[in-house]
Write a protein that holds these residues in place. Structure first.
Motif, PDB file in Angstrom:
ATOM      1  N   PRO A  39      48.829   6.687  59.403  1.00 32.03           N
ATOM      2  CA  PRO A  39      50.109   5.958  59.331  1.00 32.03           C
ATOM      3  C   PRO A  39      51.221   6.707  60.062  1.00 32.03           C
ATOM      4  CG  PRO A  39      49.786   7.230  57.349  1.00 32.03           C
ATOM      5  CD  PRO A  39      48.553   7.451  58.189  1.00 32.03           C
ATOM      6  N   PRO A  40      52.235   5.988  60.515  1.00 33.39           N
ATOM      7  CA  PRO A  40      53.432   6.693  61.010  1.00 33.39           C
ATOM      8  C   PRO A  40      54.018   7.510  59.856  1.00 33.39           C
ATOM      9  CG  PRO A  40      53.502   4.341  61.526  1.00 33.39           C
ATOM     10  CD  PRO A  40      52.373   4.535  60.584  1.00 33.39           C
ATOM     11  N   GLU A  41      54.706   8.584  60.153  1.00 36.88           N
ATOM     12  CA  GLU A  41      55.195   9.471  59.103  1.00 36.88           C
ATOM     13  C   GLU A  41      56.204   8.788  58.175  1.00 36.88           C
ATOM     14  OE1 GLU A  41      58.718  11.573  61.783  1.00 36.88           O
ATOM     15  OE2 GLU A  41      56.982  12.748  61.129  1.00 36.88           O
ATOM     16  N   TYR A  42      56.798   7.700  58.629  1.00 35.96           N
ATOM     17  CA  TYR A  42      57.818   7.025  57.820  1.00 35.96           C
ATOM     18  C   TYR A  42      57.242   5.907  56.937  1.00 35.96           C
ATOM     19  CZ  TYR A  42      57.348   4.031  61.966  1.00 35.96           C
ATOM     20  OH  TYR A  42      56.842   3.274  62.999  1.00 35.96           O
ATOM     21  N   ALA A  43      55.945   5.611  57.042  1.00 36.65           N
ATOM     22  CA  ALA A  43      55.361   4.463  56.344  1.00 36.65           C
ATOM     23  C   ALA A  43      54.881   4.822  54.935  1.00 36.65           C
ATOM     24  CB  ALA A  43      54.199   3.898  57.139  1.00 36.65           C
ATOM     25  N   VAL A  44      55.203   3.960  53.971  1.00 38.30           N
ATOM     26  CA  VAL A  44      54.710   4.093  52.599  1.00 38.30           C
ATOM     27  C   VAL A  44      54.267   2.704  52.137  1.00 38.30           C
ATOM     28  CG1 VAL A  44      55.221   4.730  50.204  1.00 38.30           C
ATOM     29  CG2 VAL A  44      56.304   5.986  52.087  1.00 38.30           C
ATOM     30  N   ILE A  45      53.015   2.606  51.653  1.00 37.65           N
ATOM     31  CA  ILE A  45      52.489   1.320  51.183  1.00 37.65           C
ATOM     32  C   ILE A  45      52.171   1.428  49.692  1.00 37.65           C
ATOM     33  CG2 ILE A  45      50.715  -0.444  51.491  1.00 37.65           C
ATOM     34  CD1 ILE A  45      50.229   0.668  54.300  1.00 37.65           C
ATOM     35  N   VAL A  89      47.989  -9.392  56.309  1.00 37.47           N
ATOM     36  CA  VAL A  89      48.257  -7.952  56.453  1.00 37.47           C
ATOM     37  C   VAL A  89      48.496  -7.566  57.913  1.00 37.47           C
ATOM     38  CG1 VAL A  89      46.970  -7.381  54.357  1.00 37.47           C
ATOM     39  CG2 VAL A  89      45.789  -7.312  56.563  1.00 37.47           C
ATOM     40  N   ARG A  90      47.848  -8.292  58.836  1.00 40.14           N
ATOM     41  CA  ARG A  90      48.053  -7.963  60.259  1.00 40.14           C
ATOM     42  C   ARG A  90      49.494  -8.275  60.666  1.00 40.14           C
ATOM     43  NH1 ARG A  90      43.721 -10.461  62.707  1.00 40.14           N
ATOM     44  NH2 ARG A  90      42.507  -8.536  62.555  1.00 40.14           N
ATOM     45  N   GLU A  91      49.966  -9.443  60.262  1.00 34.77           N
ATOM     46  CA  GLU A  91      51.310  -9.864  60.661  1.00 34.77           C
ATOM     47  C   GLU A  91      52.398  -9.042  59.972  1.00 34.77           C
ATOM     48  OE1 GLU A  91      54.260 -13.690  59.966  1.00 34.77           O
ATOM     49  OE2 GLU A  91      52.094 -14.023  59.956  1.00 34.77           O
ATOM     50  N   GLN A  92      52.222  -8.789  58.645  1.00 35.56           N
ATOM     51  CA  GLN A  92      53.317  -8.197  57.862  1.00 35.56           C
ATOM     52  C   GLN A  92      53.249  -6.679  57.732  1.00 35.56           C
ATOM     53  OE1 GLN A  92      54.315 -10.717  54.240  1.00 35.56           O
ATOM     54  NE2 GLN A  92      52.430 -11.728  54.904  1.00 35.56           N
ATOM     55  N   ILE A  93      52.076  -6.084  57.971  1.00 32.81           N
ATOM     56  CA  ILE A  93      51.966  -4.621  57.844  1.00 32.81           C
ATOM     57  C   ILE A  93      51.506  -3.990  59.164  1.00 32.81           C
ATOM     58  CG2 ILE A  93      50.892  -2.685  56.622  1.00 32.81           C
ATOM     59  CD1 ILE A  93      50.502  -4.487  54.201  1.00 32.81           C
ATOM     60  N   ILE A  94      50.314  -4.323  59.606  1.00 31.24           N
ATOM     61  CA  ILE A  94      49.697  -3.618  60.734  1.00 31.24           C
ATOM     62  C   ILE A  94      50.555  -3.703  62.001  1.00 31.24           C
ATOM     63  CG2 ILE A  94      47.659  -3.513  62.240  1.00 31.24           C
ATOM     64  CD1 ILE A  94      46.060  -4.680  59.799  1.00 31.24           C
ATOM     65  N   ASN A  95      51.020  -4.892  62.349  1.00 30.79           N
ATOM     66  CA  ASN A  95      51.851  -5.036  63.555  1.00 30.79           C
ATOM     67  C   ASN A  95      53.277  -4.556  63.328  1.00 30.79           C
ATOM     68  OD1 ASN A  95      49.630  -6.197  64.780  1.00 30.79           O
ATOM     69  ND2 ASN A  95      50.316  -8.305  64.470  1.00 30.79           N
ATOM     70  N   ASP A  96      53.745  -4.709  62.097  1.00 33.15           N
ATOM     71  CA  ASP A  96      55.142  -4.370  61.802  1.00 33.15           C
ATOM     72  C   ASP A  96      55.372  -2.863  61.661  1.00 33.15           C
ATOM     73  OD1 ASP A  96      57.862  -5.618  60.771  1.00 33.15           O
ATOM     74  OD2 ASP A  96      57.347  -4.015  59.353  1.00 33.15           O
ATOM     75  N   VAL A  97      54.335  -2.134  61.199  1.00 33.49           N
ATOM     76  CA  VAL A  97      54.519  -0.720  60.880  1.00 33.49           C
ATOM     77  C   VAL A  97      54.795   0.129  62.120  1.00 33.49           C
ATOM     78  CG1 VAL A  97      52.127   0.111  61.053  1.00 33.49           C
ATOM     79  CG2 VAL A  97      53.651   1.059  59.282  1.00 33.49           C
ATOM     80  N   THR A  98      54.469  -0.390  63.289  1.00 33.78           N
ATOM     81  CA  THR A  98      54.732   0.362  64.525  1.00 33.78           C
ATOM     82  C   THR A  98      56.224   0.372  64.883  1.00 33.78           C
ATOM     83  OG1 THR A  98      54.316  -1.613  65.863  1.00 33.78           O
ATOM     84  CG2 THR A  98      52.443  -0.157  65.458  1.00 33.78           C
ATOM     85  N   ILE A  99      56.982  -0.532  64.269  1.00 33.02           N
ATOM     86  CA  ILE A  99      58.440  -0.586  64.504  1.00 33.02           C
ATOM     87  C   ILE A  99      59.123   0.388  63.549  1.00 33.02           C
ATOM     88  CG2 ILE A  99      60.490  -2.061  64.518  1.00 33.02           C
ATOM     89  CD1 ILE A  99      58.509  -4.470  64.825  1.00 33.02           C
ATOM     90  N   LYS A 100      59.926   1.284  64.057  1.00 31.17           N
ATOM     91  CA  LYS A 100      60.580   2.291  63.221  1.00 31.17           C
ATOM     92  C   LYS A 100      61.566   1.652  62.240  1.00 31.17           C
ATOM     93  CE  LYS A 100      60.144   6.189  66.396  1.00 31.17           C
ATOM     94  NZ  LYS A 100      60.845   7.249  67.150  1.00 31.17           N
ATOM     95  N   PRO A 101      61.873   2.358  61.150  1.00 34.41           N
ATOM     96  CA  PRO A 101      62.836   1.826  60.170  1.00 34.41           C
ATOM     97  C   PRO A 101      64.176   1.500  60.822  1.00 34.41           C
ATOM     98  CG  PRO A 101      61.753   3.802  59.328  1.00 34.41           C
ATOM     99  CD  PRO A 101      61.360   3.686  60.759  1.00 34.41           C
ATOM    100  N   TYR A 102      64.820   0.455  60.311  1.00 30.11           N
ATOM    101  CA  TYR A 102      66.121   0.039  60.849  1.00 30.11           C
ATOM    102  C   TYR A 102      67.234   0.978  60.409  1.00 30.11           C
ATOM    103  CZ  TYR A 102      63.874  -4.330  62.174  1.00 30.11           C
ATOM    104  OH  TYR A 102      63.046  -5.262  62.740  1.00 30.11           O
ATOM    105  N   SER A 103      67.196   1.381  59.129  1.00 33.16           N
ATOM    106  CA  SER A 103      68.315   2.189  58.625  1.00 33.16           C
ATOM    107  C   SER A 103      67.894   3.320  57.705  1.00 33.16           C
ATOM    108  CB  SER A 103      69.322   1.286  57.886  1.00 33.16           C
ATOM    109  OG  SER A 103      68.688   0.627  56.804  1.00 33.16           O
TER     110      SER A 103
END
Length: 331
Positions: free
Chosen positions: A137-143, A94-108
């Protein structure tokens, strides 16, 4: 296509998702809970596709660039969580695929969506690690957490997620799908539907399962000939079930459906209520040779043998006692 209207049943959940889209009230974390095969992943995928759809409508259009990316399995902002260990989803996953990744904004797309299948495998440590991401969560994140057991989540996780429980589908909905879409013969559709208990995915799997077909053949041969089958032949049928590596609990469930038909026929004489419509001759014969009390004793014995097997009582002994009850009450 993956439109809400193409998904059978689950009307309340589909309506909830549509309203969330129309009112722009999307939660940051959802738990979809229900049996395997009930459609958790299908619902999550439909909602994810709609969230990213460029049309802005409650149902995905299926034609825009985002929808085409999603349907091809290449949408950069929809991430399916993988895990290295078969029996758990750990902190590193979860750290590699969600926690660290969620800080990067959506690509498209407008959202970045994470879908965690088999979420009941999340370790306590992994859930604790996710807590801050779910709380802030960032406003763009949905889990999406897809699970067969929502009790596996910590109370702190449950309280911060929108929990949606999938309900069984009506039998007629499943029968119609099997018969019209998959061209399953009517008598087989009835049996698969009854056995699936409202689970469309399970009914579909059963309709094409060689193991299920083999179980039907072996168990029905036993059940149909109980009145005139010697006990040693009944025991031989048990041996056949075991040697074929059949799921014994499934065999017992199948037997309960059979005696349910006998009980219904004895009480109502209405053949339209049958699950095993092609076996009228045998059901009538056994009903004629049984009492209401006898059938209830058989059903009670089937329940009891399940308990005994769960308690690791000797298989042969437990099953033979059940067969004796069956034989004694069909005279």
């Amino acid at each position: 296509m993956m439109r809400f209207e193409d998904i059978l049943g689950h009307e309340q959940i589909k309506e909830y998702f549509k309203n969330a889209l129309e009112r722009h009230q999307v939660s940051h974390a959802y738990i979809l809970t229900g049996e395997a095969g009930m459609g958790r992943k299908t619902l999550a995928n439909a909602f994810a596709m709609a969230l990213q759809c460029e049309s802005g409508k409650a149902d995905p259009c299926g034609e825009c660039h985002s929808c085409r990316q999603f349907l091809s399995g290449n949408h950069p902002d929809v991430i399916y969580i993988r895990h290295e260990k078969a029996g758990s989803i750990g902190v590193d996953d979860v750290r590699e695929q969600i926690i660290n990744d969620v800080t990067i904004k959506p690509y498209s797309g407008p959202y970045k969506i994470y879908i965690v299948d088999q979420a009941e495998l999340l370790t306590v440590q992994a859930q604790n690690a996710l807590l801050k991401t779910i709380e802030e969560p960032p406003e763009y994140a949905v889990i999406f957490f897809l699970t067969t057991n929502s009790d596996s989540f910590l109370p702190t996780i449950l309280s911060r997620c929108t929990v949606l429980k999938l309900k069984p589908l009506y039998d007629q909905v499943i029968k119609d799908y099997l018969k019209k879409q998959l061209k399953v013969p009517a008598h087989q559709a009835d049996i698969c539907t009854a056995f699936a208990r409202g689970n469309l995915g399970k009914a579909i799997a059963l309709s094409s399962s060689e193991e299920f077909a083999q179980m039907q053949e072996i168990v029905l041969n036993l059940l149909k000939h109980v009145p005139d089958m010697p006990v040693y032949e009944m025991v031989a049928s048990l041996k056949e079930m075991k040697e074929a590596n059949l799921n014994i609990k499934d065999c017992l469930d199948f037997m309960q459906l059979w005696f349910r038909d006998i009980l219904m026929f004895k009480a109502t004489m209405d053949t339209s209520l049958f699950i095993f419509k092609d076996e009228y001759k045998y059901i009538k014969e056994i009903a004629d040779h049984s009492s209401f009390d006898g059938i209830e004793k058989i059903l009670a014995a089937l329940d009891k043998v399940k308990v005994r097997l769960d308690a690791n009582v000797n298989f042969e002994l437990a099953m033979e006692l059940m067969l004796l009850v069956m034989k004694e009450n069909i005279v």
